[in-house]
Design a protein around this motif. Structure first.
Motif, mmCIF file in Angstrom:
data_model
loop_
_atom_site.group_PDB
_atom_site.id
_atom_site.type_symbol
_atom_site.label_atom_id
_atom_site.label_comp_id
_atom_site.label_asym_id
_atom_site.label_seq_id
_atom_site.Cartn_x
_atom_site.Cartn_y
_atom_site.Cartn_z
ATOM 1 N N LEU A 21 -8.896 14.167 2.466
ATOM 2 C CA LEU A 21 -8.742 12.815 1.936
ATOM 3 C C LEU A 21 -8.123 12.929 0.549
ATOM 4 O O LEU A 21 -8.723 13.514 -0.357
ATOM 5 N N ILE A 22 -6.916 12.393 0.393
ATOM 6 C CA ILE A 22 -6.270 12.359 -0.915
ATOM 7 C C ILE A 22 -6.328 10.931 -1.435
ATOM 8 O O ILE A 22 -5.654 10.032 -0.916
ATOM 9 N N ASP A 23 -7.152 10.715 -2.451
ATOM 10 C CA ASP A 23 -7.294 9.401 -3.083
ATOM 11 C C ASP A 23 -6.217 9.267 -4.157
ATOM 12 O O ASP A 23 -6.462 9.499 -5.344
ATOM 13 N N ASN A 24 -5.029 8.878 -3.719
ATOM 14 C CA ASN A 24 -3.883 8.821 -4.614
ATOM 15 C C ASN A 24 -3.538 7.409 -5.055
ATOM 16 O O ASN A 24 -3.069 7.205 -6.177
ATOM 17 N N ALA A 25 -3.760 6.412 -4.205
ATOM 18 C CA ALA A 25 -3.332 5.043 -4.497
ATOM 19 C C ALA A 25 -3.969 4.529 -5.780
ATOM 20 O O ALA A 25 -5.133 4.809 -6.074
ATOM 21 N N GLY A 26 -3.188 3.781 -6.537
ATOM 22 C CA GLY A 26 -3.732 3.222 -7.765
ATOM 23 C C GLY A 26 -2.806 2.186 -8.358
ATOM 24 O O GLY A 26 -1.632 2.077 -7.992
ATOM 25 N N MET A 27 -3.350 1.432 -9.308
ATOM 26 C CA MET A 27 -2.580 0.433 -10.039
ATOM 27 C C MET A 27 -2.202 0.999 -11.394
ATOM 28 O O MET A 27 -3.036 1.605 -12.081
ATOM 29 N N GLY A 28 -0.954 0.786 -11.791
ATOM 30 C CA GLY A 28 -0.499 1.242 -13.093
ATOM 31 C C GLY A 28 -0.628 0.150 -14.134
ATOM 32 O O GLY A 28 -1.240 -0.894 -13.916
ATOM 33 N N TRP A 29 -0.029 0.381 -15.264
ATOM 34 C CA TRP A 29 -0.098 -0.557 -16.368
ATOM 35 C C TRP A 29 1.268 -0.613 -17.031
ATOM 36 O O TRP A 29 2.115 0.246 -16.836
ATOM 37 N N GLY A 30 1.467 -1.628 -17.809
ATOM 38 C CA GLY A 30 2.709 -1.757 -18.547
ATOM 39 C C GLY A 30 2.518 -2.685 -19.723
ATOM 40 O O GLY A 30 1.426 -3.222 -19.938
#
Length: 323
Positions: free
Chosen positions: A94-103
């Motif tokens: 299981l690769i928990d890669n998904a995420g929200m970035g910022w700007g």
């Protein structure tokens, strides 16, 4: 048949490249591409299938901003191939890669469950998904792996170019646990992202401690893929920010300078953490050093090593995720 899940595996992401590396390793490994966008997920599946005809990539819909979507995804995984994962094979990776970035000027947005979006997706969504798949990981033959993608930004001293001393905590959170929950008033997307990556480390370390206590063979590690400005993580930076990151800052790496890494370098770090014997201990934090071919375990911030805060975060997460 063995199974792997990679979240955030849309084309142009390091999750997609890591999934492609996994798909190329074995004909008996079915790689599930967990994406929130159906069109991009189908495209990712088609691209991998075309490049590796004997591989078995499979897109499945997953939105980490929705607890209902996470639970439906897990239910669908358990129904896959006549229930093979739930009944027999288990889950190997299981690769928990998904995420929200910022700007710059990132707006305050809430998940479907009323949580601030960046921490809600990057930590709470990841926490719920991993917990719901934990029994499947335990059931897998041999040593199954969980890889949680964190960031050096969890440690202010790291991105300021300073060294974190073991007795000098890097105070990402002005208050704990209140600092985990960002509010609309004075919202700072950059702060929310740093907090979410700190939470990723607390969770990875605490989960490994609990698995070790129970004598389970699942190994959980965190990884910093490096600063990769050419993925979707920077999409909230605005057109000027994206232009600067993509066409001014990132090209410096071709001349051996700058702080950015290529998507393939980031993906290689993820791939090695879930396949290499170097990461067989569990409970560690890895990076792929510049100019090297093998991952190395590194120290995360002093704050991330606080077991009491990790335990408190665990209890808060159980409550928020209604487990």
């Amino acid at each position: 048949m063995k199974y792997a899940i990679v979240t955030g595996a849309s084309p142009s992401s390091i999750g997609f490249l890591a999934a492609k590396k996994l798909a190329a390793t074995s004909n008996v490994l079915k790689v599930i591409l967990a994406c929130r966008n159906e069109e991009k997920g189908q495209e990712a599946q088609s691209l991998i299938q075309t490049e590796y005809p004997s591989s078995q990539p499979l897109f499945m819909l997953l939105d980490l901003a929705s607890f209902d979507s996470i639970r439906k995804f897990v239910d669908d995984v358990h129904k896959l191939d006549d229930g093979a994962i739930a009944k027999d094979c288990g889950l190997s990776i299981l690769i928990d890669n998904a995420g929200m970035g910022w700007g710059k000027d990132t707006p305050y947005i809430e998940t479907n469950d009323g949580l601030e979006e960046i921490v809600g997706v990057n930590h709470f969504g990841t926490f719920l998904l991993t917990q719901l798949l934990l029994e499947d990981l335990k059931r897998a033959e041999g040593q199954s792996r969980v890889v949680i993608v964190s960031s050096s930004l969890h440690d202010p001293n790291s991105w300021k170019g300073k060294k974190t001393e073991s007795n000098e905590p890097a105070l990402v959170l002005p208050e704990f646990p209140e600092g985990i929950f960002q509010s609309k008033e004075g919202y700072d997307g950059f702060q929310a992202y740093k907090v979410s990556k700190l939470c990723n480390l607390w969770y990875a370390y605490e989960l490994q401690r609990r698995l070790d206590q129970d004598g389970d063979s699942v190994k959980v590690n965190a990884v910093s893929p490096g600063f990769i400005p050419t993925t979707g993580l920077t999409r909230r930076s605005g057109w000027l920010g994206v232009f600067f990151l993509h066409y001014i800052l990132d090209p410096l790496r071709y001349f051996g300078i700058g702080i950015t890494r290529s998507p393939d370098e980031g993906a290689e770090a993820l791939f090695q953490v879930c396949t290499s014997n170097v990461a067989s201990k569990g409970g560690e934090y890895f990076q792929l050093p510049k100019g090297k071919d093998v991952i190395e375990a590194i120290l995360s911030s002093a704050e991330s090593m606080d077991e009491n805060k990790a335990k408190q975060l665990w209890n808060i997460s159980i409550e928020k995720c209604k487990l």
